[in-house]
Design an enzyme around this catalytic site. Structure first.
Site, PDB file in Angstrom:
ATOM      1  N   HIS A   1       0.826  -1.212   0.000  1.00 29.58           N
ATOM      2  CA  HIS A   1       0.000   0.000   0.000  1.00 29.58           C
ATOM      3  C   HIS A   1       0.855   1.253   0.000  1.00 29.58           C
ATOM      4  O   HIS A   1       1.999   1.236   0.432  1.00 29.58           O
ATOM      5  CB  HIS A   1      -0.957   0.019   1.207  1.00 29.58           C
ATOM      6  CG  HIS A   1      -0.266  -0.226   2.506  1.00 29.58           C
ATOM      7  ND1 HIS A   1       0.069  -1.495   2.937  1.00 29.58           N
ATOM      8  CD2 HIS A   1       0.177   0.618   3.471  1.00 29.58           C
ATOM      9  CE1 HIS A   1       0.684  -1.426   4.099  1.00 29.58           C
ATOM     10  NE2 HIS A   1       0.783  -0.142   4.441  1.00 29.58           N
TER      11      HIS A   1
ATOM     12  N   HIS B   1       0.925   5.238   1.272  1.00 31.80           N
ATOM     13  CA  HIS B   1       0.347   6.222   2.183  1.00 31.80           C
ATOM     14  C   HIS B   1       0.404   7.600   1.533  1.00 31.80           C
ATOM     15  O   HIS B   1       1.468   8.005   1.028  1.00 31.80           O
ATOM     16  CB  HIS B   1       1.188   6.326   3.465  1.00 31.80           C
ATOM     17  CG  HIS B   1       1.255   5.086   4.294  1.00 31.80           C
ATOM     18  ND1 HIS B   1       0.492   4.911   5.432  1.00 31.80           N
ATOM     19  CD2 HIS B   1       2.023   3.973   4.193  1.00 31.80           C
ATOM     20  CE1 HIS B   1       0.804   3.739   5.988  1.00 31.80           C
ATOM     21  NE2 HIS B   1       1.725   3.158   5.263  1.00 31.80           N
TER      22      HIS B   1
HETATM   23  P1  AMP Z   1       2.096  -0.014   7.221  1.00 33.48           P
HETATM   24  O1  AMP Z   1       2.665  -0.020   8.609  1.00 33.48           O
HETATM   25  O2  AMP Z   1       2.904   0.765   6.214  1.00 33.48           O
HETATM   26  O3  AMP Z   1       1.825  -1.433   6.798  1.00 33.48           O
HETATM   27  O4  AMP Z   1       0.735   0.762   7.270  1.00 33.48           O
HETATM   28  C1  AMP Z   1      -0.482   0.158   7.614  1.00 33.48           C
HETATM   29  C2  AMP Z   1      -1.445   1.277   7.826  1.00 33.48           C
HETATM   30  O5  AMP Z   1      -2.734   0.723   7.883  1.00 33.48           O
HETATM   31  C3  AMP Z   1      -1.223   2.050   9.134  1.00 33.48           C
HETATM   32  O6  AMP Z   1      -1.057   3.427   8.830  1.00 33.48           O
HETATM   33  C4  AMP Z   1      -2.490   1.774   9.934  1.00 33.48           C
HETATM   34  O7  AMP Z   1      -2.904   2.892  10.660  1.00 33.48           O
HETATM   35  C5  AMP Z   1      -3.475   1.415   8.842  1.00 33.48           C
HETATM   36  N1  AMP Z   1      -4.570   0.523   9.231  1.00 33.48           N
HETATM   37  C6  AMP Z   1      -4.502  -0.588   9.999  1.00 33.48           C
HETATM   38  N2  AMP Z   1      -5.715  -1.182  10.070  1.00 33.48           N
HETATM   39  C7  AMP Z   1      -6.549  -0.428   9.314  1.00 33.48           C
HETATM   40  C8  AMP Z   1      -7.940  -0.515   8.994  1.00 33.48           C
HETATM   41  N3  AMP Z   1      -8.727  -1.502   9.452  1.00 33.48           N
HETATM   42  N4  AMP Z   1      -8.466   0.446   8.196  1.00 33.48           N
HETATM   43  C9  AMP Z   1      -7.699   1.450   7.721  1.00 33.48           C
HETATM   44  N5  AMP Z   1      -6.384   1.587   7.986  1.00 33.48           N
HETATM   45  C10 AMP Z   1      -5.818   0.657   8.769  1.00 33.48           C
END
Ligand code: AMP
Length: 137
Positions: A102, A104
């Site tokens: 993903h 950001h």
């Molecule tokens: P990463 O650490 O780069 O894998 O980022 C994962 C992101 O997903 C983090 O910024 C979390 O805040 C976000 N996240 C985790 N669970 C959810 C969810 N259910 N819906 C939306 N965002 C989420």
């Protein structure tokens, strides 16, 4: 790396878990981050199963970046931004917490980034920001 189809984003893609969506097409989904590092923090994910950017099919990566740009432009317009941080963590060693690739989009300066995946945001506020971004898309 093997893909775990029970990861949170895989479950969001199958609509087993809710998400505040701002954009969706056949290949890509964009939705609001639940623990925003700044107001308007949005995630863009390809629908195909890949853990990191390094695992992602290059053509899917290229298309996903086009959507990243499209959503970033909508965020710029909707939220009146002067700058936006594009962040992509590949691998737990880099701090990746959800094993589905993903991107950001974080409306802030790199010098003011909030803590990563640390605190639940105000859902009402996140929904209002999502409506603004959707309206600009
Ligand atoms: P990463 O650490 O780069 O894998 O980022 C994962 C992101 O997903 C983090 O910024 C979390 O805040 C976000 N996240 C985790 N669970 C959810 C969810 N259910 N819906 C939306 N965002 C989420």
């Amino acid at each position: 790396m093997a893909y775990d189809d029970q990861n949170i984003f895989a479950r969001i893609l199958r609509e087993e878990l809710p998400a505040i969506k701002v954009y969706e097409d056949e290949q890509v989904l964009a939705f609001m981050d639940i623990m925003p590092q700044a107001d308007g923090h949005t995630l863009v994910i390809p629908k195909s199963p890949a853990v990191t950017l390094l695992d992602l099919d290059p053509q899917v990566a290229a298309y996903t970046i086009q959507v990243v740009q499209k959503v970033a432009k909508a965020m710029e317009k909707a939220l009146g931004l002067d700058g936006i941080v594009l962040m992509q963590l590949s691998g737990a060693a880099a701090g990746q917490t959800v094993p589905h690739v993903h991107f950001h989009l974080i409306p802030t300066s790199v010098h003011q980034l909030g803590k990563h995946a640390a605190q639940m945001g105000d859902q009402e506020k996140i929904m209002q920001l999502a409506e603004k971004i959707k309206a600009a898309l």
